[in-house]
Design a protein around this motif. Structure first.
Motif, PDB file in Angstrom:
ATOM      1  N   GLN A 253      32.011 -55.996 -69.724  1.00 42.07           N
ATOM      2  CA  GLN A 253      32.918 -54.913 -69.289  1.00 42.07           C
ATOM      3  C   GLN A 253      32.665 -54.586 -67.817  1.00 42.07           C
ATOM      4  OE1 GLN A 253      35.396 -53.994 -70.961  1.00 42.07           O
ATOM      5  NE2 GLN A 253      34.954 -53.000 -72.895  1.00 42.07           N
ATOM      6  N   THR A 254      32.262 -55.585 -67.080  1.00 44.19           N
ATOM      7  CA  THR A 254      31.856 -55.351 -65.692  1.00 44.19           C
ATOM      8  C   THR A 254      32.619 -56.299 -64.774  1.00 44.19           C
ATOM      9  OG1 THR A 254      29.665 -54.687 -66.438  1.00 44.19           O
ATOM     10  CG2 THR A 254      29.882 -55.293 -64.120  1.00 44.19           C
ATOM     11  N   THR A 255      33.240 -55.725 -63.762  1.00 43.87           N
ATOM     12  CA  THR A 255      34.047 -56.509 -62.835  1.00 43.87           C
ATOM     13  C   THR A 255      33.372 -56.554 -61.469  1.00 43.87           C
ATOM     14  OG1 THR A 255      36.047 -55.777 -63.958  1.00 43.87           O
ATOM     15  CG2 THR A 255      36.313 -56.659 -61.742  1.00 43.87           C
ATOM     16  N   ALA A 256      33.287 -57.741 -60.921  1.00 36.97           N
ATOM     17  CA  ALA A 256      32.813 -57.845 -59.535  1.00 36.97           C
ATOM     18  C   ALA A 256      33.988 -57.451 -58.644  1.00 36.97           C
ATOM     19  CB  ALA A 256      32.360 -59.263 -59.237  1.00 36.97           C
ATOM     20  N   VAL A 257      33.916 -56.280 -58.030  1.00 37.78           N
ATOM     21  CA  VAL A 257      35.064 -55.797 -57.261  1.00 37.78           C
ATOM     22  C   VAL A 257      35.035 -56.257 -55.813  1.00 37.78           C
ATOM     23  CG1 VAL A 257      35.593 -53.825 -58.716  1.00 37.78           C
ATOM     24  CG2 VAL A 257      33.943 -53.566 -56.887  1.00 37.78           C
ATOM     25  N   GLY A 258      33.862 -56.627 -55.330  1.00 39.42           N
ATOM     26  CA  GLY A 258      33.831 -57.065 -53.943  1.00 39.42           C
ATOM     27  C   GLY A 258      32.575 -57.838 -53.620  1.00 39.42           C
ATOM     28  N   LEU A 259      32.744 -58.829 -52.743  1.00 32.93           N
ATOM     29  CA  LEU A 259      31.602 -59.550 -52.205  1.00 32.93           C
ATOM     30  C   LEU A 259      31.497 -59.137 -50.739  1.00 32.93           C
ATOM     31  CD1 LEU A 259      29.993 -61.506 -53.930  1.00 32.93           C
ATOM     32  CD2 LEU A 259      31.166 -63.399 -52.836  1.00 32.93           C
ATOM     33  N   TYR A 260      30.318 -58.745 -50.311  1.00 37.02           N
ATOM     34  CA  TYR A 260      30.159 -58.185 -48.970  1.00 37.02           C
ATOM     35  C   TYR A 260      29.147 -58.992 -48.167  1.00 37.02           C
ATOM     36  CZ  TYR A 260      32.778 -54.137 -50.682  1.00 37.02           C
ATOM     37  OH  TYR A 260      33.749 -53.310 -51.186  1.00 37.02           O
ATOM     38  N   ASP A 261      28.865 -58.444 -46.990  1.00 31.98           N
ATOM     39  CA  ASP A 261      27.963 -59.120 -46.061  1.00 31.98           C
ATOM     40  C   ASP A 261      26.611 -59.418 -46.681  1.00 31.98           C
ATOM     41  OD1 ASP A 261      29.658 -59.167 -43.872  1.00 31.98           O
ATOM     42  OD2 ASP A 261      29.152 -57.123 -43.313  1.00 31.98           O
ATOM     43  N   HIS A 262      25.994 -60.451 -46.158  1.00 34.24           N
ATOM     44  CA  HIS A 262      24.587 -60.756 -46.431  1.00 34.24           C
ATOM     45  C   HIS A 262      24.293 -60.825 -47.931  1.00 34.24           C
ATOM     46  CE1 HIS A 262      23.295 -59.303 -42.158  1.00 34.24           C
ATOM     47  NE2 HIS A 262      24.346 -60.104 -42.164  1.00 34.24           N
ATOM     48  N   ASN A 263      25.136 -61.594 -48.629  1.00 35.41           N
ATOM     49  CA  ASN A 263      24.890 -61.848 -50.055  1.00 35.41           C
ATOM     50  C   ASN A 263      24.774 -60.587 -50.890  1.00 35.41           C
ATOM     51  OD1 ASN A 263      24.825 -64.469 -49.231  1.00 35.41           O
ATOM     52  ND2 ASN A 263      23.038 -64.995 -50.461  1.00 35.41           N
ATOM     53  N   SER A 264      25.712 -59.690 -50.715  1.00 39.71           N
ATOM     54  CA  SER A 264      25.708 -58.524 -51.583  1.00 39.71           C
ATOM     55  C   SER A 264      27.048 -58.418 -52.291  1.00 39.71           C
ATOM     56  CB  SER A 264      25.395 -57.254 -50.789  1.00 39.71           C
ATOM     57  OG  SER A 264      26.385 -57.037 -49.825  1.00 39.71           O
ATOM     58  N   ALA A 265      27.017 -57.816 -53.445  1.00 44.64           N
ATOM     59  CA  ALA A 265      28.239 -57.633 -54.227  1.00 44.64           C
ATOM     60  C   ALA A 265      28.249 -56.240 -54.808  1.00 44.64           C
ATOM     61  CB  ALA A 265      28.313 -58.658 -55.355  1.00 44.64           C
ATOM     62  N   VAL A 266      29.453 -55.767 -55.072  1.00 47.18           N
ATOM     63  CA  VAL A 266      29.613 -54.488 -55.750  1.00 47.18           C
ATOM     64  C   VAL A 266      30.299 -54.758 -57.082  1.00 47.18           C
ATOM     65  CG1 VAL A 266      30.848 -52.289 -55.697  1.00 47.18           C
ATOM     66  CG2 VAL A 266      29.633 -53.085 -53.664  1.00 47.18           C
ATOM     67  N   LEU A 267      29.689 -54.271 -58.154  1.00 43.72           N
ATOM     68  CA  LEU A 267      30.247 -54.434 -59.488  1.00 43.72           C
ATOM     69  C   LEU A 267      30.675 -53.080 -60.018  1.00 43.72           C
ATOM     70  CD1 LEU A 267      27.308 -56.494 -61.098  1.00 43.72           C
ATOM     71  CD2 LEU A 267      29.144 -57.367 -59.628  1.00 43.72           C
ATOM     72  N   HIS A 268      31.674 -53.104 -60.865  1.00 44.48           N
ATOM     73  CA  HIS A 268      32.027 -51.879 -61.587  1.00 44.48           C
ATOM     74  C   HIS A 268      31.891 -52.133 -63.077  1.00 44.48           C
ATOM     75  CE1 HIS A 268      35.102 -49.195 -63.578  1.00 44.48           C
ATOM     76  NE2 HIS A 268      34.107 -48.425 -63.235  1.00 44.48           N
ATOM     77  N   GLU A 269      31.031 -51.365 -63.703  1.00 46.42           N
ATOM     78  CA  GLU A 269      30.832 -51.469 -65.148  1.00 46.42           C
ATOM     79  C   GLU A 269      31.671 -50.388 -65.818  1.00 46.42           C
ATOM     80  OE1 GLU A 269      26.844 -50.621 -66.389  1.00 46.42           O
ATOM     81  OE2 GLU A 269      27.177 -51.288 -68.451  1.00 46.42           O
ATOM     82  N   ARG A 270      32.590 -50.811 -66.687  1.00 47.33           N
ATOM     83  CA  ARG A 270      33.449 -49.851 -67.381  1.00 47.33           C
ATOM     84  C   ARG A 270      32.700 -49.299 -68.575  1.00 47.33           C
ATOM     85  NH1 ARG A 270      36.964 -53.392 -65.626  1.00 47.33           N
ATOM     86  NH2 ARG A 270      36.568 -54.872 -67.297  1.00 47.33           N
ATOM     87  N   SER A 271      32.432 -48.008 -68.535  1.00 43.79           N
ATOM     88  CA  SER A 271      31.794 -47.379 -69.676  1.00 43.79           C
ATOM     89  C   SER A 271      32.157 -45.914 -69.600  1.00 43.79           C
ATOM     90  CB  SER A 271      30.279 -47.558 -69.612  1.00 43.79           C
ATOM     91  OG  SER A 271      29.787 -47.024 -68.402  1.00 43.79           O
ATOM     92  N   GLY A 272      32.551 -45.388 -70.744  1.00 45.24           N
ATOM     93  CA  GLY A 272      32.848 -43.962 -70.831  1.00 45.24           C
ATOM     94  C   GLY A 272      33.847 -43.527 -69.793  1.00 45.24           C
ATOM     95  N   ASP A 273      33.490 -42.474 -69.090  1.00 45.36           N
ATOM     96  CA  ASP A 273      34.383 -41.775 -68.192  1.00 45.36           C
ATOM     97  C   ASP A 273      34.839 -42.629 -67.026  1.00 45.36           C
ATOM     98  OD1 ASP A 273      35.481 -39.378 -68.503  1.00 45.36           O
ATOM     99  OD2 ASP A 273      34.044 -38.271 -67.295  1.00 45.36           O
ATOM    100  N   GLY A 274      34.023 -42.701 -66.013  1.00 43.53           N
ATOM    101  CA  GLY A 274      34.423 -43.452 -64.824  1.00 43.53           C
ATOM    102  C   GLY A 274      33.663 -44.756 -64.677  1.00 43.53           C
ATOM    103  N   GLY A 275      32.644 -44.944 -65.498  1.00 47.19           N
ATOM    104  CA  GLY A 275      31.820 -46.132 -65.360  1.00 47.19           C
ATOM    105  C   GLY A 275      30.847 -45.989 -64.207  1.00 47.19           C
ATOM    106  N   ARG A 276      30.225 -47.076 -63.871  1.00 46.44           N
ATOM    107  CA  ARG A 276      29.247 -47.000 -62.780  1.00 46.44           C
ATOM    108  C   ARG A 276      29.343 -48.211 -61.862  1.00 46.44           C
ATOM    109  NH1 ARG A 276      24.352 -45.679 -64.078  1.00 46.44           N
ATOM    110  NH2 ARG A 276      24.388 -45.678 -66.346  1.00 46.44           N
ATOM    111  N   ILE A 277      28.791 -48.034 -60.678  1.00 44.70           N
ATOM    112  CA  ILE A 277      28.745 -49.104 -59.689  1.00 44.70           C
ATOM    113  C   ILE A 277      27.354 -49.744 -59.701  1.00 44.70           C
ATOM    114  CG2 ILE A 277      28.802 -49.604 -57.200  1.00 44.70           C
ATOM    115  CD1 ILE A 277      31.559 -49.021 -58.269  1.00 44.70           C
ATOM    116  N   TRP A 278      27.341 -51.041 -59.640  1.00 45.54           N
ATOM    117  CA  TRP A 278      26.095 -51.785 -59.429  1.00 45.54           C
ATOM    118  C   TRP A 278      26.175 -52.420 -58.050  1.00 45.54           C
ATOM    119  CZ3 TRP A 278      22.145 -52.987 -63.152  1.00 45.54           C
ATOM    120  CH2 TRP A 278      22.364 -52.463 -64.438  1.00 45.54           C
TER     121      TRP A 278
END
Lengths: 966, 420, 89
Positions: A253-278
């Motif tokens: 239930q987790t979407t990689a929403v963006g790949l950023y500089d220097h080998n980093s990524a932002v994920l969004h985990e869908r859970s409950g209300d708004g979910g969380r960012i990894w």
């Protein structure tokens, strides 16, 4: 071959309309029925359903209305590619105005309602808009609504636009942001992703596997495959469990929403209300994001009941929902035949309409009892609020309650593009593929154009660092990409939709081309193609193909758009996470905060510090505290003042360079007030410097400038000094400082008994002595911000409360920051950033002497000798006296006389001066220093006030109360 | 009027085309191949460049003009900004410049015969505490004396104008009052570029896309031609309006500029039915929000604080923009961020633009607009056209000459006046 | 979300660092002309591509660093102590 779990009871033939859920199979839990409603109609779904699968099973076909023409819309896709099914979701306290039905798991008691309709999606009074479609083609609004003015029309347009409706009291809470650092991050858990993760783990790497859906497997969950001798779906589940057991982190239930500089990524985990960012940092990323199907271009291709073939298969296999009983499968590739075979296997009457004349898949389909119309295309569809049949290019009419479309495939290369990858057009597959490799990320599987499951597995293993022998054996039909979009039927008599949500048709693209909006980005912006919240997932390549066709270019020539984060809209609640309320831009606290609260202090943020503004009842606090300071003795928590130590044999030289005021001539034990400048010559900060010993100084700068002053000192130390001979060390938070001030302060200090000789000869103003308090070292400095005799007592921060309480018991009364402001104002002590701005130089605030006498270098020196620094008309610090007893308003501007009045400066601080017994104000006025005695008019929001320029000191101008001795 | 009667846009024409299958529409502007020489070459096909070309033709009658665009017109900051138009600036020189721009915007749709949808919804800069209100009063009085329509409104009035603001005094960024400019608002950014392009092209200006300038040819210290990806193009004078890349062009001509390029992010939520009426900005945090006609909430804020030409921002800054807005409008938590992008802005030391002759003769600059170039397009175009046509400053552009830095006569519009 | 490898602290996220200006900008003597001084104060290389920048590790060791970085790709080639670069001045 169909997956084994699909065996068992099937429907009893095409006449069983309405029975849409198979009695067995799928991922749903039939023992956990969940009730929900849509537009007031009650339905039952199951745990494991998405909103979309539950609605489909419930027979809800019209879920939404299109943005512009209010055409009825049903489900096209089954997951993130879905352009239509956006609903208002309420469940308990949760409210989401634009919930994506294909992404949200069904929850018990969910109340769903359609949005963007006057009425409901089923009965929308705005459906009439479609009758006016010819008058409102793409971009019509740029060509009209100009007379008499846009405002006349804008309100109506705004009300017609927008999707869901926010409710003022709706709230969602996101989870705390999490960080994760791994060797290998695999995005996508289809065959290629799983293979990569397994190989990575086997090679001893730490692995994070990210999957958007509720379980791992990707297309293995619904497409036919056997891997390592077991059905693909089970292979995936087993491997997912094994990976987790083996130490890999698996996020579903987790979407990689963006790949950023220097080998980093932002994920969004869908859970409950708004979910969380990894937030992920990985040595390497494997992008195994797969491919999605494209719709076909033909007339009225937007009706409810028209669905991507792969989505129809996913609904059947994962949710046991049979999306239609009389199904036409329109395709130009073999891959879509899997859906036809699967629907035939559950008893649907199936017809394939294939643009090609002969392929091996046709024979297999015919063998399964499916009628195949080869060399045939869909011309248009029949029906009103849902599809009821199709008309083919050769004129045949076929009944249908479900039309699946497969216009080829689109690899998901968004993350590759985020990593600065440039896609290239692959004419043979008819897809945009990753071009040159990007640093840190490898694209594998269908996202990289793999032609078979075996290829995808091999690519995955290789990207994960495994050997060729690690690639599992598999059996699966070859993956047929299908080639470029077929545009042959796009410009028929009926409208052909490209962007279903935004109502962009093929004719709109033709219009844009006619008007020279031929650059891809122009086309997008002019027609709004792909700008809806499905982000053009299913419309992008079809749009490119039509653009190419209309401009007589190839798709490669027509140009390609790029993709920016987020891959999927990401809840704002998750983005912000727990950075809410006090945790957002948190304020620093004083060590003695508890005791201030006991004293009924009103705490306010000053810069990034929470400090007592005043104590006790607010209405008379100002007068009360000022009076106490002028007549008796007060205590002020001044702990936030800087205490930056500068040490070493070159400490004096460093301070001489950084400060405008020379510090090397200071005797040990003495203090000096001084200015530091920026290189522009502007006042950077002011402060008091104590020389503890020959090679040790303490810089006490403004509270809010400690970090900047420390960095400033450090910069010049590193730039110009021998690092072994000068050191800068900020000790501010280690000390609590209480300023004890007032005519009775000496008595209070005596009662405190710090072991210091308080005799004014032994301990004069602007000097410091070391004593002891509660067995710990204490430093006392005679320096004053009030204009009264003052002692600044610094003790280790842990003793802050004790010092405060002791001082209170021996007669000191509390003083807040606000009253201090009034006291310093009537003394004419400036506040950097209040009196001064980025243009104020020392000579403007009466400190021009060093500029005249210093010839050695110091920061800002040259700027003080430019023509601009020496010209007349500079704003200078003055006091402003008024006749009455009403203080001047802060921010009022002094007006010059003349034809066109203009500002010659402004009031910077203004108070009722308790010591002066009259209103006092400071101002920065052009040539103010030489205009004492002049009366000016000050304007404040249309009212005029008169004030006379005077010397900027209203109280004890000789400083006798400080006991300054010669 | 620049557009021929038969080609003019109107409701009547839409009606006629509706029955003609939309076949009668013609290109908004024709793509041209470059000619060998022009009177004036404008480098940069963004809002400022296209407006400059339009006013050269319209006001000064100079039509042998080419606009060179390395990509597609309006593809830089013109198509990447948050479309806010306002003139609430502190110094009289700035107020005059931006007020001219707002005035021109007010009549631009009809002048260009292109609906740029300038919507004067008003803008509120919200103060979160008493010191901010005092600073605001200083700014507001200055602006009023300069003739700008500015008011400071109290807490109740602020909440009345934007009822979905969190009224709680305990909020992290509570509402204490606001600086209100009623004439401020938003416009459709792409339309500004397209409208100017169409009107300029109708007057004979050549708009040349996919034409990148790679060097200047100088003779006796004067620029006489540019080398481009499509050949050498000569001209009497060159205008440079390439926001973000100004320093790169300057280097090609052999000089430096007092500019630093940063990424400025913008982002939009999914569309929702009307919920915000005005543009609101949080003074403490610099974050701002408005709702587009389509219903998306458009947000922006701080720069990404590392020099960059990448046209993309990082997640941390995205978060820092959204977080304070969420505190002010807590219901935002139920929405999603749909798109996020970045533009390269060139910031100047005093946060004011540079308009005027470059150190190389024959080149004229329009740059340094920082985060606020969009609002200044009509004025920037007017003043740059005046420079290019006459070789002299318009009185309004005089204070923004590049030489102000050497003279120490900065027009400091930085809110934090101190050196950090 | 860049990562700078501070020579004193190791790899750290960009949020800890603060950009200052061009790395190679000698401070003129006081006897310089107004123009030279203005050039020092205001002009920037503002390089597109490989640049040499001055940063301070504000939320770390507080030291000043020269970062060789590409302003288009954000790739970092090297991070060195400023003082090491200026030894002898």
């Amino acid at each position: 071959m169909s997956a084994p779990r699909m065996d068992g009871p099937t429907m009893d033939g095409p006449r069983m309309r309405g029975l849409r859920r198979l009695p067995e199979g799928g991922e749903i839990d039939r023992s956990r029925p969940l009730s929900f409603s849509f537009d007031g109609r009650a339905h039952i779904g199951y745990a494991g359903d998405t909103l979309a699968s539950a609605l489909l099973a419930a027979g809800e076909t019209v879920l939404a209305r299109s943005f512009k023409y209010h055409r009825p819309r049903g489900l096209l896709g089954a997951h993130h590619e879905e352009p239509n099914a956006i609903l208002d979701l309420r469940a308990g306290t949760r409210h989401e105005p634009n919930a994506r039905a294909t992404l949200e798991p069904l929850v018990d008691g969910a109340r769903l309602s359609s949005i963007h309709a006057l009425g409901t999606a089923r009965r929308d009074l705005l459906a009439v808009m479609d009758r006016f479609a010819r008058f409102i083609p793409a971009a019509f609004y740029y060509k009209t609504f100009m007379w008499p003015h846009w405002h006349v029309y804008e309100g109506t347009i705004r009300r017609m636009a927008g999707l869901g409706r926010v409710a003022a009291d709706s709230r969602a809470q996101g989870g705390a942001l999490r960080h994760i650092d791994v060797d290998l991050c695999v995005i996508g858990s289809g065959a290629a992703g799983l293979a990569a993760a397994r190989a990575g783990l086997k090679a001893g790497r730490s692995v994070l596997l990210v999957e958007q859906r509720s379980r791992v497997g990707g297309a293995l969950l619904w497409r036919d495959a056997v891997i390592d001798g077991v059905p693909g779906a089970r292979w995936a589940q087993d491997l997912g469990a094994a990976l987790a057991a083996g130490g890999a982190r698996v996020l579903t239930q987790t979407t990689a929403v963006g790949l950023y500089d220097h080998n980093s990524a932002v994920l969004h985990e869908r859970s409950g209300d708004g979910g969380r960012i990894w937030q992920v940092r990985a040595r390497a990323f494997v992008l195994a994001t797969g491919a999605i199907e494209r719709p076909l271009l033909f007339g009225d291709n937007d009706r409810p009941g028209i669905m991507l073939a792969d989505a129809a298969l996913e609904y059947l296999r994962r949710y046991a929902v049979v999306a239609g009983s009389e199904v036409v499968f329109a395709t130009g590739n073999d891959t879509a035949y899997q859906a036809a075979l699967a629907y035939a296997a559950v008893g649907a009457r199936c017809t394939v309409v294939d643009a090609r004349t002969d392929t091996p898949a046709m024979a297999a389909a015919r063998a399964a009892g499916i009628e195949v119309l080869a060399g045939e295309r869909i011309e248009s569809t029949l029906g009103k609020d849902r599809v009821q049949g199709v008309r083919t290019a050769s004129g045949r009419t076929l009944p249908a309650d479900l039309l699946t479309v497969s216009g080829g495939w689109t690899p998901l290369i968004h993350l590759y593009c985020h990593a600065r990858g440039r896609p290239r057009w692959d004419a043979e597959r008819g897809v945009l593929l990753p071009g040159a490799p990007v640093q840190g990320a490898t694209v594998v599987g269908a996202a990289d154009g793999a032609r078979s499951l075996a290829d995808a597995l091999a690519q995955g293993v290789q990207a994960g660092g495994g050997a060729a022998t690690d690639v599992p054996a598999c059996i699966a039909p070859p993956f047929d990409w299908g080639g470029a979009p077929d545009t042959r039927m796009a410009f028929g008599a009926r409208r052909t939709w490209v962007d279903l949500q935004h109502d962009v048709t093929a004719k709109d693209i033709a219009l844009a081309v006619r008007e020279n909006f031929r650059a891809v980005e122009h086309l997008k912006r002019y027609t709004t193609l792909g700008m809806a919240n499905d982000q053009g997932r299913t419309s992008n390549v079809n749009g490119l193909a039509l653009l190419a066709e209309r401009t007589g270019r190839t798709i490669a020539e027509a140009g390609v758009t790029t993709f920016r984060p987020p891959f999927l809209p990401v809840p704002i609640a998750a983005v912000v996470g727990t950075q809410r309320g006090e945790l957002q831009a948190p304020l620093r606290r004083l060590a003695a905060e508890a005791v201030h609260r006991e004293e009924r202090a009103e705490l306010r943020g000053y810069g990034d510090m929470l400090r007592p503004a005043s104590y006790g009842p607010a209405q008379d606090a100002m007068t009360r505290e000022c009076k106490a300071a002028r007549e008796r003795c007060v205590i002020l928590d001044a702990s936030s003042l800087g205490k930056i130590e500068v040490l070493g044999p070159d400490a004096a030289a460093l301070l001489d360079f950084v400060f405008y005021t020379r510090m090397s001539s200071l005797a040990p034990g003495r203090l000096r007030y001084g200015l530091a400048l920026a290189e522009s010559g502007a006042v950077f900060d002011d402060g008091v410097v104590l020389r503890v010993s020959a090679d040790r100084f303490v810089v006490s700068c403004s509270s809010s400038h400690v970090a900047a002053m420390t960095a400033h000192l450090e910069a010049w130390r590193e730039d110009r000094f021998d690092l072994s001979r000068a050191f800068v060390h900020d000790t501010t938070p280690r000390w609590a400082t209480m300023a004890i001030s007032g005519p009775a302060s000496k008595g209070v200090m005596t009662a405190l008994g710090l072991g210091i000789d308080l005799d004014d000869t032994a301990f004069p103003h602007m000097s410091a002595r070391d004593g002891r308090f509660a067995g710990e070292p204490a430093r006392v400095a005679r320096v004053s911000f009030t204009g009264e005799r003052s002692y600044e007592v610094s003790v280790p921060a842990g003793l802050a409360e004790e010092l405060w309480r002791r001082a209170r018991t021996v007669g000191a009364e509390p003083l807040g920051v606000e009253a201090l402001g009034a006291l310093r104002c009537e003394k004419g002590f400036i506040l950097v950033g209040v009196e001064t701005d980025g243009e104020t130089m020392p000579q403007d605030i009466g400190m021009g002497r060093a500029r005249e006498v210093r010839t050695d270098p110091y920061v800002g020196d040259r700027s003080l000798h430019t023509p601009a620094a020496q010209r007349s008309g500079r704003r200078q610090l003055v006091g402003v006296a008024v006749a009455g007893d009403e203080p001047l308003p802060v921010g009022a501007h002094a007006l010059s006389r003349g034809a066109r009045p203009h500002s010659v400066g402004w009031i910077t601080s203004s108070h009722m001066g308790v010591g002066a017994g009259k209103p006092v104000a400071l101002a920065m006025i052009e040539d103010g220093a030489s205009r004492h005695g002049e009366t000016l008019e000050f304007e404040h929001f249309g009212t005029l006030h008169r004030g006379t320029l005077v010397a900027p000191c209203f109280y004890d101008p000789k400083g006798t109360r400080l006991d300054v001795r010669p | 009027m620049s557009i021929r009667r038969s080609l003019r846009y109107s409701g009547w024409r839409l009606l006629r085309e509706a029955f003609g299958g939309q076949q009668g529409w013609t290109p908004a502007w024709e793509d041209r191949d470059p000619e060998a020489a022009y009177d004036i070459v404008v480098i940069g096909g963004g809002g400022h460049g296209l407006a400059t070309a339009y006013y050269l033709a319209r006001t000064h009658g100079i039509t042998r003009v080419a606009v060179l665009e390395k990509g597609w017109i309006g593809g830089g900051n013109t198509g990447r900004n948050t479309t806010i138009i306002r003139s609430n600036y502190f110094h009289p020189q700035s107020a005059a410049l931006y007020d001219l721009s707002v005035s021109l915007y007010e009549t631009l749709s009809r002048e260009l015969n292109y609906n740029i949808m300038f919507s004067q919804r008003g803008m509120m800069e919200i103060a979160h505490d008493q010191p901010e209100l005092e600073t605001m009063a200083r700014a507001a009085n200055a602006m009023r004396i300069s003739g700008v329509d500015i008011e400071v409104i109290d807490r109740a009035e602020t909440l009345r104008r934007e009822p979905l603001l969190d009224p709680s005094p305990r909020a992290r960024w509570p509402v204490c009052g606001a600086l209100l400019q009623r004439r401020a608002g938003t416009a459709r950014h792409d339309a500004v570029a397209w409208g100017y392009a169409r009107a300029a092209a109708a007057l004979g200006v050549h708009i040349i896309q996919n034409c990148e300038v790679r060097g200047f040819i100088q003779e006796r210290g004067r620029a006489v031609a540019v080398q481009t990806s499509r050949g050498v193009i000569r001209a009497e004078r060159f205008g440079v309006a390439v926001a973000g890349n100004s320093s790169v062009l300057a280097r090609l001509a052999g000089f430096e500029l007092p500019l630093q390029s940063y990424t400025l992010q913008a982002m939009v939520s999914e569309p929702v039915k009307p919920c915000l009426d005005m543009v609101t900005l949080s003074t403490s945090t610099g974050a701002y929000i408005s709702q587009s006609d389509k219903g998306e909430l458009v947000m922006g804020g701080n720069l990404d604080r590392s020099p960059s030409y990448a046209q993309r921002g990082g997640f941390r800054v995205t978060r820092s923009v959204v977080a304070p807005l969420l505190e002010m409008y807590p219901w935002l938590s139920t929405l999603k961020l749909m798109r996020q992008w970045g533009g390269t802005v060139d910031t100047s030391p005093d946060n004011s633009p540079i308009i005027g002759p470059a150190p190389v003769e024959g080149i004229y600059l329009n740059c340094g607009w920082g985060t606020g170039g969009f609002k200044a397009i009509p004025a920037g175009g007017t003043l740059t056209a005046h420079l290019l046509a006459t070789g002299r400053h318009h009185p309004l552009s005089e204070p923004f000459d590049l030489r102000r830095f050497a003279r120490g006569e900065l027009v400091d519009e930085g809110h934090a006046g101190v050196a950090h | 979300m860049q990562v700078f490898s501070c020579p004193y602290c190791g790899p750290r996220p960009d949020a800890e660092f603060h950009y200052i200006g061009d790395a190679d900008k000698p401070r003129p003597e006081r006897s310089c002309s107004d123009e030279e001084w203005a050039h020092y104060l205001f002009m920037r290389a503002n390089t597109r591509g490989a640049a040499r920048e001055l940063w301070v590790h504000r939320a770390g060791c507080g030291r000043w660093l020269v970062v060789a970085r590409d302003t288009e790709t954000h790739e970092v080639a090297a991070v060195t102590p400023m003082n090491a670069e200026r030894a002898g001045t």
